[in-house]
Design a protein around this motif. Structure first.
Motif, PDB file in Angstrom:
ATOM      1  N   VAL A   7       0.856  -1.102  -0.012  1.00 11.03           N
ATOM      2  CA  VAL A   7      -0.096   0.082   0.052  1.00 11.03           C
ATOM      3  C   VAL A   7       0.787   1.218   0.141  1.00 11.03           C
ATOM      4  N   GLU A   8       1.166   1.751  -1.245  1.00 18.45           N
ATOM      5  CA  GLU A   8       1.919   2.943  -1.410  1.00 18.45           C
ATOM      6  C   GLU A   8       1.589   3.661  -2.445  1.00 18.45           C
ATOM      7  N   ASP A   9       1.377   5.118  -2.137  1.00 19.73           N
ATOM      8  CA  ASP A   9       0.469   6.130  -3.248  1.00 19.73           C
ATOM      9  C   ASP A   9       1.770   6.571  -4.181  1.00 19.73           C
ATOM     10  N   ILE A  31      -0.086  -4.130  -5.662  1.00 20.92           N
ATOM     11  CA  ILE A  31       0.093  -3.136  -5.272  1.00 20.92           C
ATOM     12  C   ILE A  31      -1.201  -2.172  -5.356  1.00 20.92           C
ATOM     13  N   ALA A  32      -1.317  -1.549  -4.225  1.00 21.84           N
ATOM     14  CA  ALA A  32      -2.635  -0.535  -3.966  1.00 21.84           C
ATOM     15  C   ALA A  32      -2.031   0.930  -3.772  1.00 21.84           C
ATOM     16  N   VAL A  33      -2.592   1.784  -4.412  1.00 24.39           N
ATOM     17  CA  VAL A  33      -2.020   3.154  -4.388  1.00 24.39           C
ATOM     18  C   VAL A  33      -3.079   4.041  -3.619  1.00 24.39           C
ATOM     19  N   SER A  34      -3.900   3.591  -2.957  1.00 21.84           N
ATOM     20  CA  SER A  34      -5.209   4.277  -2.370  1.00 21.84           C
ATOM     21  C   SER A  34      -5.632   3.276  -1.223  1.00 21.84           C
ATOM     22  N   SER A  35      -6.378   3.847  -0.026  1.00 22.56           N
ATOM     23  CA  SER A  35      -7.019   3.118   0.737  1.00 22.56           C
ATOM     24  C   SER A  35      -8.125   2.317   0.049  1.00 22.56           C
ATOM     25  N   ALA A  36      -8.935   3.205  -0.974  1.00 24.55           N
ATOM     26  CA  ALA A  36      -9.886   2.313  -1.612  1.00 24.55           C
ATOM     27  C   ALA A  36      -9.617   1.066  -2.150  1.00 24.55           C
ATOM     28  N   CYS A  52       2.894  -1.268   4.156  1.00 24.42           N
ATOM     29  CA  CYS A  52       1.849   0.107   4.282  1.00 24.42           C
ATOM     30  C   CYS A  52       2.657   1.391   4.655  1.00 24.42           C
ATOM     31  N   ASP A  53       2.614   2.021   3.522  1.00 21.51           N
ATOM     32  CA  ASP A  53       3.013   3.663   3.804  1.00 21.51           C
ATOM     33  C   ASP A  53       2.301   4.302   4.937  1.00 21.51           C
TER      34      ASP A  53
END
Length: 201
Positions: A7-9, A31-36, A52-53
Protein backbone atom coordinates in the motif's frame (compact mmCIF):
# COMPACT_ATOMS: atom_id res chain seq x y z
CA UNK A 1 3.37 -18.99 -1.09
CA UNK A 2 3.25 -15.73 0.86
CA UNK A 3 0.78 -13.10 -0.39
CA UNK A 4 1.99 -9.52 0.05
CA UNK A 5 0.02 -6.32 -0.50
CA UNK A 6 2.00 -3.10 -0.98
CA UNK A 7 0.00 0.00 0.00
CA UNK A 8 2.03 2.90 -1.36
CA UNK A 9 0.78 5.95 -3.27
CA UNK A 10 4.19 6.65 -4.86
CA UNK A 11 4.10 4.14 -7.68
CA UNK A 12 7.87 4.25 -8.36
CA UNK A 13 8.59 3.24 -4.78
CA UNK A 14 5.83 0.62 -4.89
CA UNK A 15 7.31 -0.94 -8.05
CA UNK A 16 10.79 -0.97 -6.51
CA UNK A 17 9.46 -2.78 -3.43
CA UNK A 18 7.54 -5.23 -5.61
CA UNK A 19 10.62 -6.08 -7.71
CA UNK A 20 12.72 -6.66 -4.60
CA UNK A 21 10.09 -8.88 -3.00
CA UNK A 22 9.66 -10.98 -6.13
CA UNK A 23 13.44 -11.33 -6.53
CA UNK A 24 14.07 -12.44 -2.95
CA UNK A 25 10.99 -14.29 -1.73
CA UNK A 26 8.51 -16.94 -2.90
CA UNK A 27 5.55 -14.59 -2.95
CA UNK A 28 2.71 -13.12 -4.93
CA UNK A 29 2.36 -9.34 -4.78
CA UNK A 30 -0.16 -6.64 -5.50
CA UNK A 31 0.04 -2.85 -5.32
CA UNK A 32 -2.66 -0.54 -3.98
CA UNK A 33 -2.13 3.21 -4.38
CA UNK A 34 -5.06 4.27 -2.19
CA UNK A 35 -7.07 3.07 0.79
CA UNK A 36 -9.98 2.21 -1.54
CA UNK A 37 -7.73 -0.02 -3.66
CA UNK A 38 -6.32 -1.56 -0.48
CA UNK A 39 -9.80 -2.51 0.77
CA UNK A 40 -10.60 -4.18 -2.55
CA UNK A 41 -7.27 -5.99 -2.65
CA UNK A 42 -7.70 -7.26 0.92
CA UNK A 43 -11.00 -8.94 0.06
CA UNK A 44 -9.73 -10.42 -3.20
CA UNK A 45 -6.19 -11.36 -2.20
CA UNK A 46 -6.32 -12.02 1.57
CA UNK A 47 -2.64 -11.11 2.00
CA UNK A 48 -0.46 -12.51 4.75
CA UNK A 49 1.56 -9.28 4.87
CA UNK A 50 0.93 -5.59 4.23
CA UNK A 51 3.76 -3.21 3.49
CA UNK A 52 1.92 0.02 4.21
CA UNK A 53 3.04 3.62 3.81
CA UNK A 54 1.96 5.69 6.80
CA UNK A 55 1.49 8.90 4.83
CA UNK A 56 -1.09 8.29 2.10
CA UNK A 57 -2.19 11.26 -0.02
CA UNK A 58 -5.65 11.32 1.53
CA UNK A 59 -7.33 11.95 4.88
CA UNK A 60 -6.90 8.37 6.08
CA UNK A 61 -3.39 7.52 7.27
CA UNK A 62 -1.82 4.10 6.80
CA UNK A 63 -2.09 3.59 10.55
CA UNK A 64 -5.85 4.20 10.52
CA UNK A 65 -6.25 2.01 7.43
CA UNK A 66 -4.46 -0.90 9.12
CA UNK A 67 -6.60 -0.51 12.25
CA UNK A 68 -9.73 -0.63 10.09
CA UNK A 69 -8.61 -3.68 8.11
CA UNK A 70 -7.63 -5.59 11.24
CA UNK A 71 -11.27 -5.66 12.30
CA UNK A 72 -11.91 -8.01 9.36
CA UNK A 73 -8.64 -9.69 8.43
CA UNK A 74 -5.67 -11.41 10.07
CA UNK A 75 -2.34 -10.20 8.67
CA UNK A 76 1.08 -8.89 9.61
CA UNK A 77 2.09 -5.32 8.75
CA UNK A 78 5.32 -3.48 8.09
CA UNK A 79 4.92 0.29 8.16
CA UNK A 80 6.96 2.34 5.71
CA UNK A 81 7.46 6.07 6.12
CA UNK A 82 9.78 9.00 5.57
CA UNK A 83 8.65 10.48 8.89
CA UNK A 84 10.90 9.74 11.84
CA UNK A 85 9.27 11.76 14.62
CA UNK A 86 8.63 10.16 17.98
CA UNK A 87 4.89 10.87 17.69
CA UNK A 88 4.56 9.00 14.38
CA UNK A 89 6.59 6.06 15.65
CA UNK A 90 4.48 5.86 18.82
CA UNK A 91 1.26 5.96 16.77
CA UNK A 92 2.56 3.22 14.49
CA UNK A 93 3.70 1.11 17.45
CA UNK A 94 0.17 1.24 18.88
CA UNK A 95 -1.00 -0.65 15.77
CA UNK A 96 1.38 -3.50 16.70
CA UNK A 97 3.35 -3.70 13.44
CA UNK A 98 5.79 -6.54 12.84
CA UNK A 99 8.38 -4.05 11.61
CA UNK A 100 8.95 -0.43 10.66
CA UNK A 101 11.06 0.76 7.70
CA UNK A 102 12.31 4.29 7.06
CA UNK A 103 12.49 5.74 3.53
CA UNK A 104 14.54 5.75 1.45
CA UNK A 105 14.50 1.95 1.59
CA UNK A 106 17.44 0.00 0.21
CA UNK A 107 17.51 -3.64 -0.89
CA UNK A 108 19.10 -5.08 2.25
CA UNK A 109 16.91 -3.09 4.64
CA UNK A 110 13.81 -4.37 2.86
CA UNK A 111 15.10 -7.96 2.70
CA UNK A 112 15.97 -8.05 6.41
CA UNK A 113 12.71 -6.43 7.46
CA UNK A 114 10.53 -8.81 5.43
CA UNK A 115 12.55 -11.95 6.20
CA UNK A 116 11.94 -11.57 9.93
CA UNK A 117 8.21 -11.17 9.40
CA UNK A 118 7.89 -14.14 7.06
CA UNK A 119 9.11 -16.40 9.86
CA UNK A 120 6.22 -15.14 12.02
CA UNK A 121 3.73 -15.67 9.20
CA UNK A 122 4.84 -19.26 8.62
CA UNK A 123 4.28 -20.09 12.29
CA UNK A 124 0.77 -18.58 12.40
CA UNK A 125 -1.89 -20.50 10.46
CA UNK A 126 -4.47 -17.73 10.92
CA UNK A 127 -2.51 -15.07 9.04
CA UNK A 128 -3.83 -14.38 5.56
CA UNK A 129 -7.45 -15.13 6.43
CA UNK A 130 -10.63 -13.14 6.83
CA UNK A 131 -12.53 -13.25 10.06
CA UNK A 132 -15.82 -15.04 9.47
CA UNK A 133 -18.29 -12.36 8.38
CA UNK A 134 -20.26 -14.06 5.59
CA UNK A 135 -22.42 -11.04 4.79
CA UNK A 136 -19.35 -8.95 3.98
CA UNK A 137 -16.94 -11.65 2.83
CA UNK A 138 -19.19 -13.19 0.16
CA UNK A 139 -21.25 -11.77 -2.69
CA UNK A 140 -25.03 -12.27 -2.66
CA UNK A 141 -24.72 -15.12 -5.17
CA UNK A 142 -21.99 -16.80 -3.14
CA UNK A 143 -24.10 -16.55 0.02
CA UNK A 144 -27.06 -18.11 -1.79
CA UNK A 145 -24.85 -20.96 -3.04
CA UNK A 146 -23.62 -21.58 0.52
CA UNK A 147 -27.23 -21.66 1.74
CA UNK A 148 -28.09 -24.24 -0.92
CA UNK A 149 -25.02 -26.32 -0.07
CA UNK A 150 -26.21 -26.26 3.54
CA UNK A 151 -29.52 -27.66 2.26
CA UNK A 152 -27.55 -30.55 0.72
CA UNK A 153 -28.14 -29.40 -2.88
CA UNK A 154 -25.84 -30.72 -5.60
CA UNK A 155 -24.06 -28.45 -8.07
CA UNK A 156 -26.66 -29.33 -10.70
CA UNK A 157 -29.55 -28.56 -8.34
CA UNK A 158 -27.94 -25.26 -7.35
CA UNK A 159 -27.50 -24.33 -11.01
CA UNK A 160 -31.16 -25.08 -11.72
CA UNK A 161 -32.35 -23.17 -8.66
CA UNK A 162 -30.34 -20.07 -9.53
CA UNK A 163 -30.88 -20.38 -13.30
CA UNK A 164 -27.14 -20.49 -13.89
CA UNK A 165 -24.88 -22.96 -15.64
CA UNK A 166 -22.99 -25.70 -13.78
CA UNK A 167 -19.79 -24.03 -14.99
CA UNK A 168 -20.79 -20.73 -13.36
CA UNK A 169 -21.63 -22.48 -10.09
CA UNK A 170 -18.26 -24.24 -10.13
CA UNK A 171 -16.52 -20.89 -10.64
CA UNK A 172 -18.40 -19.45 -7.66
CA UNK A 173 -17.47 -22.46 -5.54
CA UNK A 174 -13.83 -21.99 -6.51
CA UNK A 175 -14.00 -18.32 -5.46
CA UNK A 176 -15.60 -19.28 -2.13
CA UNK A 177 -12.88 -21.87 -1.46
CA UNK A 178 -10.18 -19.31 -2.18
CA UNK A 179 -11.71 -16.79 0.23
CA UNK A 180 -11.86 -19.47 2.91
CA UNK A 181 -8.37 -20.80 2.10
CA UNK A 182 -9.81 -24.26 1.39
CA UNK A 183 -8.67 -26.81 -1.12
CA UNK A 184 -10.91 -26.49 -4.16
CA UNK A 185 -12.80 -29.73 -3.77
CA UNK A 186 -16.38 -30.57 -2.81
CA UNK A 187 -15.62 -32.32 0.46
CA UNK A 188 -13.63 -29.40 1.87
CA UNK A 189 -16.43 -26.91 1.18
CA UNK A 190 -19.13 -29.32 2.38
CA UNK A 191 -17.23 -29.83 5.62
CA UNK A 192 -16.82 -26.08 6.10
CA UNK A 193 -20.54 -25.48 5.55
CA UNK A 194 -21.42 -28.25 8.00
CA UNK A 195 -19.22 -26.61 10.65
CA UNK A 196 -20.17 -22.99 9.95
CA UNK A 197 -23.67 -23.19 8.50
CA UNK A 198 -25.20 -21.27 11.42
CA UNK A 199 -23.28 -18.15 10.37
CA UNK A 200 -24.71 -18.18 6.83
CA UNK A 201 -27.77 -15.93 6.72
Amino acid sequence: MIRILIVEDEIIIARFIERQLQSNFACTTRIAVSSAEARTAMAEMLPHLLLCDIHLEEELTGIHLVSELRRRYAFEVIFITSYQTRTIIEQAAAANPANYLIKPIDEMQLFAGVQLVISRIQSNSQTGKAFLQPNTLFSDTELRILQLIREKKTTQEIAETLHLSRYTIKNHRHAICRKLDLRDENNALLKWVAENGAFIK
